[in-house]
Design a protein around this motif. Structure first.
Motif, PDB file in Angstrom:
ATOM      1  N   SER A   1     -10.674   4.541  -2.035  1.00  0.00           N
ATOM      2  CA  SER A   1     -11.586   5.137  -1.974  1.00  0.00           C
ATOM      3  C   SER A   1     -12.019   4.013  -0.357  1.00  0.00           C
ATOM      4  CB  SER A   1     -13.219   4.536  -2.868  1.00  0.00           C
ATOM      5  OG  SER A   1     -13.014   3.407  -2.783  1.00  0.00           O
ATOM      6  N   ARG A   2     -12.571   4.149   0.817  1.00  0.00           N
ATOM      7  CA  ARG A   2     -12.854   2.666   1.559  1.00  0.00           C
ATOM      8  C   ARG A   2     -12.781   1.928   0.722  1.00  0.00           C
ATOM      9  NH1 ARG A   2     -16.805   5.703   5.724  1.00  0.00           N
ATOM     10  NH2 ARG A   2     -15.880   7.601   6.509  1.00  0.00           N
ATOM     11  N   ALA A   3     -14.173   1.476  -0.249  1.00  0.00           N
ATOM     12  CA  ALA A   3     -13.886   0.498  -0.839  1.00  0.00           C
ATOM     13  C   ALA A   3     -13.083  -0.480  -1.366  1.00  0.00           C
ATOM     14  CB  ALA A   3     -14.952   0.079  -2.598  1.00  0.00           C
ATOM     15  N   TYR A   4     -12.013   0.809  -2.199  1.00  0.00           N
ATOM     16  CA  TYR A   4     -10.475  -0.092  -2.298  1.00  0.00           C
ATOM     17  C   TYR A   4     -10.261  -0.268  -1.276  1.00  0.00           C
ATOM     18  CZ  TYR A   4      -6.174  -0.084  -5.661  1.00  0.00           C
ATOM     19  OH  TYR A   4      -5.421  -0.548  -5.803  1.00  0.00           O
ATOM     20  N   LEU A   5      -9.226   0.731  -0.453  1.00  0.00           N
ATOM     21  CA  LEU A   5      -8.602  -0.224   0.717  1.00  0.00           C
ATOM     22  C   LEU A   5      -9.127  -1.091   1.042  1.00  0.00           C
ATOM     23  CD1 LEU A   5      -7.967   3.222   1.728  1.00  0.00           C
ATOM     24  CD2 LEU A   5      -6.355   1.799   1.175  1.00  0.00           C
ATOM     25  N   ARG A   6     -10.545  -1.610   1.602  1.00  0.00           N
ATOM     26  CA  ARG A   6     -10.847  -2.285   1.590  1.00  0.00           C
ATOM     27  C   ARG A   6     -10.731  -3.954   1.323  1.00  0.00           C
ATOM     28  NH1 ARG A   6     -15.305  -6.328   0.889  1.00  0.00           N
ATOM     29  NH2 ARG A   6     -16.270  -7.086   3.235  1.00  0.00           N
ATOM     30  N   HIS A   7     -10.888  -3.761  -0.306  1.00  0.00           N
ATOM     31  CA  HIS A   7     -10.584  -5.065  -1.365  1.00  0.00           C
ATOM     32  C   HIS A   7      -8.767  -5.134  -0.549  1.00  0.00           C
ATOM     33  CE1 HIS A   7      -9.357  -6.922  -4.151  1.00  0.00           C
ATOM     34  NE2 HIS A   7      -8.567  -5.902  -4.924  1.00  0.00           N
ATOM     35  N   LEU A   8      -8.137  -3.779  -0.966  1.00  0.00           N
ATOM     36  CA  LEU A   8      -6.620  -5.006  -0.897  1.00  0.00           C
ATOM     37  C   LEU A   8      -6.232  -5.372   0.867  1.00  0.00           C
ATOM     38  CD1 LEU A   8      -4.951  -1.469  -1.894  1.00  0.00           C
ATOM     39  CD2 LEU A   8      -5.144  -3.206  -3.215  1.00  0.00           C
ATOM     40  N   SER A   9      -7.240  -4.845   1.693  1.00  0.00           N
ATOM     41  CA  SER A   9      -6.829  -5.188   3.443  1.00  0.00           C
ATOM     42  C   SER A   9      -7.009  -6.779   3.099  1.00  0.00           C
ATOM     43  CB  SER A   9      -7.348  -4.400   4.184  1.00  0.00           C
ATOM     44  OG  SER A   9      -7.393  -5.141   5.631  1.00  0.00           O
ATOM     45  N   LYS A  10      -8.364  -7.200   2.381  1.00  0.00           N
ATOM     46  CA  LYS A  10      -9.107  -8.171   2.718  1.00  0.00           C
ATOM     47  C   LYS A  10      -7.847  -9.796   2.007  1.00  0.00           C
ATOM     48  CE  LYS A  10     -12.690  -9.279   4.154  1.00  0.00           C
ATOM     49  NZ  LYS A  10     -13.681 -10.270   5.628  1.00  0.00           N
ATOM     50  N   ALA A  11      -7.578  -8.552   0.779  1.00  0.00           N
ATOM     51  CA  ALA A  11      -6.537  -9.661  -0.223  1.00  0.00           C
ATOM     52  C   ALA A  11      -5.222  -9.820   0.508  1.00  0.00           C
ATOM     53  CB  ALA A  11      -6.745  -8.316  -1.632  1.00  0.00           C
ATOM     54  N   SER A  12      -4.930  -9.267   1.941  1.00  0.00           N
ATOM     55  CA  SER A  12      -3.689  -9.327   2.425  1.00  0.00           C
ATOM     56  C   SER A  12      -2.265  -8.631   0.905  1.00  0.00           C
ATOM     57  CB  SER A  12      -3.461 -10.198   2.756  1.00  0.00           C
ATOM     58  OG  SER A  12      -4.303 -11.042   3.750  1.00  0.00           O
ATOM     59  N   GLU A  13      -3.113  -7.457   0.557  1.00  0.00           N
ATOM     60  CA  GLU A  13      -2.390  -6.537  -0.307  1.00  0.00           C
ATOM     61  C   GLU A  13      -1.195  -5.621   0.038  1.00  0.00           C
ATOM     62  OE1 GLU A  13      -1.529  -6.889  -3.934  1.00  0.00           O
ATOM     63  OE2 GLU A  13      -2.849  -8.501  -4.294  1.00  0.00           O
ATOM     64  N   LEU A  14       0.044  -6.078   0.101  1.00  0.00           N
ATOM     65  CA  LEU A  14       0.812  -4.630   1.273  1.00  0.00           C
ATOM     66  C   LEU A  14       0.844  -3.501   0.605  1.00  0.00           C
ATOM     67  CD1 LEU A  14       4.432  -7.433   0.403  1.00  0.00           C
ATOM     68  CD2 LEU A  14       3.046  -6.705   1.606  1.00  0.00           C
ATOM     69  N   THR A  15       0.068  -3.096  -0.678  1.00  0.00           N
ATOM     70  CA  THR A  15       0.329  -1.780  -0.642  1.00  0.00           C
ATOM     71  C   THR A  15      -1.355  -1.313   0.342  1.00  0.00           C
ATOM     72  OG1 THR A  15       0.429  -2.048  -3.046  1.00  0.00           O
ATOM     73  CG2 THR A  15      -0.965  -0.275  -2.309  1.00  0.00           C
ATOM     74  N   TYR A  16      -1.983  -1.595   0.806  1.00  0.00           N
ATOM     75  CA  TYR A  16      -2.670  -1.539   2.006  1.00  0.00           C
ATOM     76  C   TYR A  16      -2.219  -1.416   3.182  1.00  0.00           C
ATOM     77  CZ  TYR A  16      -5.835  -1.775   6.008  1.00  0.00           C
ATOM     78  OH  TYR A  16      -6.454  -1.053   7.196  1.00  0.00           O
ATOM     79  N   PHE A  17      -1.415  -2.557   3.733  1.00  0.00           N
ATOM     80  CA  PHE A  17      -0.388  -1.736   5.370  1.00  0.00           C
ATOM     81  C   PHE A  17       0.425  -0.148   4.649  1.00  0.00           C
ATOM     82  CE2 PHE A  17      -0.813  -6.682   4.605  1.00  0.00           C
ATOM     83  CZ  PHE A  17      -0.989  -6.764   5.481  1.00  0.00           C
ATOM     84  N   ARG A  18       0.642  -0.248   3.817  1.00  0.00           N
ATOM     85  CA  ARG A  18       1.261   1.663   3.179  1.00  0.00           C
ATOM     86  C   ARG A  18       0.393   2.028   3.715  1.00  0.00           C
ATOM     87  NH1 ARG A  18       6.473   2.300   0.025  1.00  0.00           N
ATOM     88  NH2 ARG A  18       7.275   0.027   0.386  1.00  0.00           N
TER      89      ARG A  18
END
Length: 152
Positions: free
Chosen positions: A100-117
């Motif tokens: 979801s957008r919410a999960y991707l937002r969380h990953l991005s805000k946390a600078s999780e590498l998974t988000y970038f991928r």
């Protein structure tokens, strides 16, 4: 952009008609449509992954993409904090099918590498699907209609 259009209008007629034409550094939807209209066949640009790294994801007109928002939004905006929808409801990429957008937002805000991928996968898929639509519209002789649907 006007300079780029003028240069393309000047140089493309000088190139062999039976050879593909490749333009580097073009990743904006509007620029892709304008370059294809002038005879460009292929593109190569860091924009989809660069925008992903900065929190921006591409969206189609059906998902709210417009010329004004450059067919993208910033996933880090607070309005996506609890948004259960995929990035783009019309997208078939892994990120949109599974997150979801919410999960991707969380990953991005946390600078999780998974988000970038995931965001890069989505943005690249977006451009590949756009090019498929453009190629199909050229075959069907409906390119101008498609361009108008996207850019107005």
């Amino acid at each position: 952009k006007e300079d780029m259009h003028n240069i393309l209008d000047w140089t493309i007629p000088l190139l062999p008609k039976n050879k593909p034409k490749h333009l580097l550094g073009i990743g904006a939807v509007e620029d892709i449509f304008n370059a294809v209209e002038r005879g460009i066949d292929m593109f190569d640009c860091v924009a989809p992954t660069r925008w992903a790294r900065r929190g921006h994801v591409y969206i189609t007109p059906e998902a709210g993409g417009t010329k004004e928002n450059k067919f993208r939004f910033n996933i880090e905006n607070n309005r996506f904090k609890e948004d259960k929808k995929p990035i783009d409801k019309t997208c078939n990429c892994y990120a949109c099918k599974h997150h979801s957008r919410a999960y991707l937002r969380h990953l991005s805000k946390a600078s999780e590498l998974t988000y970038f991928r995931l965001a890069s996968i989505h943005n690249l898929n977006f451009l590949l699907r756009l090019m498929e639509k453009i190629r199909q519209s050229i075959k069907e002789k409906t390119f101008k209609k498609l361009k108008k649907e996207w850019l107005g």
